[in-house]
Design an enzyme around this catalytic site. Structure first.
Site, PDB file in Angstrom:
ATOM      1  N   GLU A 336      -4.889  -0.615  17.238  1.00 18.11           N
ATOM      2  CA  GLU A 336      -3.358  -0.508  17.263  1.00 18.11           C
ATOM      3  C   GLU A 336      -2.245   0.401  16.402  1.00 18.11           C
ATOM      4  O   GLU A 336      -1.637   1.353  16.989  1.00 18.11           O
ATOM      5  CB  GLU A 336      -1.925  -2.307  17.485  1.00 18.11           C
ATOM      6  CG  GLU A 336      -2.491  -3.070  18.007  1.00 18.11           C
ATOM      7  CD  GLU A 336      -3.113  -2.516  19.952  1.00 18.11           C
ATOM      8  OE1 GLU A 336      -2.186  -1.428  19.970  1.00 18.11           O
ATOM      9  OE2 GLU A 336      -3.625  -2.312  21.111  1.00 18.11           O
ATOM     10  N   GLU A 412      -7.761   4.592 -10.688  1.00 14.37           N
ATOM     11  CA  GLU A 412      -7.022   3.900 -11.511  1.00 14.37           C
ATOM     12  C   GLU A 412      -6.689   4.618 -12.801  1.00 14.37           C
ATOM     13  O   GLU A 412      -7.038   5.555 -13.111  1.00 14.37           O
ATOM     14  CB  GLU A 412      -7.950   2.421 -11.731  1.00 14.37           C
ATOM     15  CG  GLU A 412      -7.851   1.341 -10.017  1.00 14.37           C
ATOM     16  CD  GLU A 412      -9.881   0.756 -10.033  1.00 14.37           C
ATOM     17  OE1 GLU A 412      -8.960  -0.782 -10.195  1.00 14.37           O
ATOM     18  OE2 GLU A 412     -10.212   0.595 -10.394  1.00 14.37           O
TER      19      GLU A 412
END
Length: 612
Positions: A336, A412
């Site tokens: 979806e 990070e």
């Protein structure tokens, strides 16, 4: 020099073949009992966190030893992640739980280049992994020996329902022109840079009240279900260089906040209205999915608007909690969400390399993990044609106190890039072993990064979408395109038929066309006189259940009235409204309501020079 201590837990591995068992994943006809052996590399004397950044487990599958490498999915949650539920008296309760030390991992099987894994390590190992082209599931056994796990092939899980399950999106493939393959698209350098730039989707998932009842009001079980689905969703969307960050969940613990019914198209429309009117004002996000336990009409298990990403109402989907298996619900959600990203169902000509395709209109009995060549080409074409702006905004990432992990695809603290493990990295700008840019390079990603260098200053990186928008150009000092700006509010547009407002040129005529079609135009003034009454749906403002009529000078800032085609001697005033969304059918803010005048947020027709 850091000394490394190898700590081994649960040394024994005792495979056991079982014939049939009832597990959390359902009835399993053939399974293997294993005792995973955990091997962790820790600096000497280091305190062991509850959930380590990287872990390895050894166990046997079909009598053969395997090593499962796991890396924490550090980007699973955004820094401003929140959870909302409701008290028995209907009060909204929002919390900001700590999620830094979570227990959701991605991984791979050692010496299997095509392997993947999505695992929860919260209470033992639970999830799925792909080994030698086959899908396996693993979950703890509820035995006195807490280290015992069941490993089994997906094909050995008894199907809960043999009836076909389908997406509710309908289309006629023959009516579409052939899709140009990505290699056939004649892209400008700016378009190619945009495609190569990493995208981010900030996701909110709403669990309806039927979900609450299905899980016997166990909010922990609902959260666990959602976390596992999004962890898998992240793994699937790596193929499109899209990272999905869960920014919030909402549990309708007291009652549904919309009318959730089995007609999926109606429920999706109501959910979109609620998202635009309520959720977006409370929580910044790009897309919202309604997870429901209601049985949708017929074989439908999901529905979404195609090509609607970033739209305030339509960037939504509805997903039925149709399976005991997290992975099956996650695949439906991936399907979806792909519709929101401009991808239609696959036709017979589409290829997934012999594997089930995510965008098959009918749910495969085996979990689909791959997008087809058609899906890739449609997605690229959608991005080029529509440029959904919200997916370029990088979410606030949870401040991780543990060291960064090079090779987990997530940049990070201390890293300049992260393209995965050296064996998988395809980024020429990034050193996969160090997660640093290669010597002589300036960047590895971004709309203003080309061949590992900053694009020249003045190069257009975002075209103007309308006469009320402004084109942005690279600065030559950054890989990022500057913030999306637009012309000043109140600037005349469309040949003085409107005034710019937040990058658009809202007019009454255009709003009529959007509601009633191309033949619609704004109605005569006599229709707008209904707004002077302040009765029913005809008013300017509403506060809770109290409505306020329009002052005569403000009547074109209340309910919108249109006419359809020639009216002859009779005027038929057309208007639209929605019980679930009081803003539907009202004149848009910033719309011209008279010469030199616009509608403000109080639905007053004011001087354009003082409105903003």
């Amino acid at each position: 020099m850091i000394q490394v201590l190898l700590v081994t837990i649960c040394l024994a591995v005792f495979p056991y073949q079982g014939s049939s068992i009832i597990l959390g994943s359902g009835n399993v006809n053939d399974y293997e009992v294993v005792y995973p052996r955990k091997v962790t590399a820790l600096p000497k004397g280091a305190a062991q966190p509850k959930y380590e950044d990287t872990m390895q487990y050894e166990f046997k599958v079909n009598g053969e030893p395997v090593v499962l490498h796991l890396e924490k999915n550090k980007g699973l949650f955004s820094e401003d992640y929140s959870e909302t539920h409701y008290s028995p008296d209907g009060r909204e309760i929002t919390t900001y739980p700590p999620v830094e030390d979570h227990c959701y991992y991605h991984g791979r099987i050692q010496n299997d280049a095509d392997s993947t894994a999505s695992i929860s390590a919260c209470n033992g190992l639970k999830g799925h992994f792909k080994l030698q082209g086959e899908m396996y599931l693993i979950e703890p056994l509820e035995l006195s020996d807490s280290e015992a796990h069941a490993v089994f092939k997906y094909e050995n899980v008894e199907k809960e329902d043999e009836a076909p399950k389908m997406c509710g999106v309908t289309q006629n493939w023959e009516s579409y022109e052939p899709i140009k393959k990505a290699s056939q698209l004649n892209l400008t350098p700016e378009q190619q840079r945009y495609l190569n730039t990493k995208k981010y989707i900030e996701l909110v998932i709403v669990a309806d009240n039927v979900m609450v009842k299905k899980y016997t009001s166990n909010s922990t079980a609902i959260r666990t279900r959602i976390y596992a689905c999004v962890n898998t969703l992240n793994l699937i969307y790596r193929a499109f260089n899209i990272h999905i960050a869960l920014v919030g969940i909402e549990i309708w613990s007291n009652k549904d906040l919309i009318n959730v019914i089995s007609a999926s198209n109606v429920t999706l429309d109501l959910f979109g209205n609620w998202r635009r009117r309520v959720l977006l004002r409370r929580k910044r996000h790009d897309n919202a999915q309604l997870l429901t336990a209601i049985d949708l009409d017929g074989p439908t298990i999901g529905l979404a608007r195609v090509g609607s990403m970033c739209d305030p109402k339509c960037s939504t989907g509805i997903v039925q909690d149709h399976s005991k298996l997290d992975v099956m619900v996650a695949v439906t959600m991936a399907h979806e969400l792909a519709h929101n990203l401009g991808i239609n169902h696959d036709g017979n000509q589409c290829n997934c390399g012999g594997n089930p395709c995510i965008m098959s209109a009918t749910l495969n009995f085996e979990p689909a993990y791959r997008f087809s060549d058609c899906s890739r080409d449609e997605h690229w074409r959608y991005l080029i044609d529509n440029r959904p702006p919200c997916i370029l905004n990088k979410p606030l990432i949870t401040d991780i106190v543990s060291p960064p992990v090079c090779g987990n695809y997530f940049v990070e603290v201390g890293e300049e890039c992260d393209c995965g493990l050296p064996a998988h990295c395809q980024n020429p700008c990034c050193n996969a072993a160090t997660c640093k840019l290669r010597p002589g390079t300036q960047c590895e990603d971004g709309e203003c990064c080309e061949q590992c260098q900053f694009t020249s200053a003045g190069t257009e990186c975002r075209a103007a979408k309308s006469e009320c928008d402004i084109a942005e150009s690279c600065t030559g000092q950054s890989a990022d395109c500057p913030t999306d700006n637009f012309q000043r509010n109140g600037r005349p547009c469309l040949n003085n038929n409107g005034y710019c407002y937040n990058g658009k040129c809202p007019t009454l005529d255009h709003q009529c066309i959007s509601f009633f079609g191309s033949s619609a135009t704004v109605a005569p003034d006599v229709c707008f006189n209904l707004n002077l009454k302040g009765e029913g749906n005809f008013y300017c403002r509403r506060e809770n259940t109290r409505i306020f009529p329009c002052a005569p000078q403000d009547k074109k800032c209340g309910r919108l009235f249109c006419v359809l085609g020639p009216t002859g001697n009779t005027i038929s005033c057309q208007a639209t409204s929605s019980q679930s969304n009081v803003d539907i059918g009202m004149v848009d803010l910033g719309t011209k309501c008279g010469d030199g005048r616009v509608c403000n947020s109080n639905r007053q027709c004011v001087d354009v020079n003082t409105a903003y």
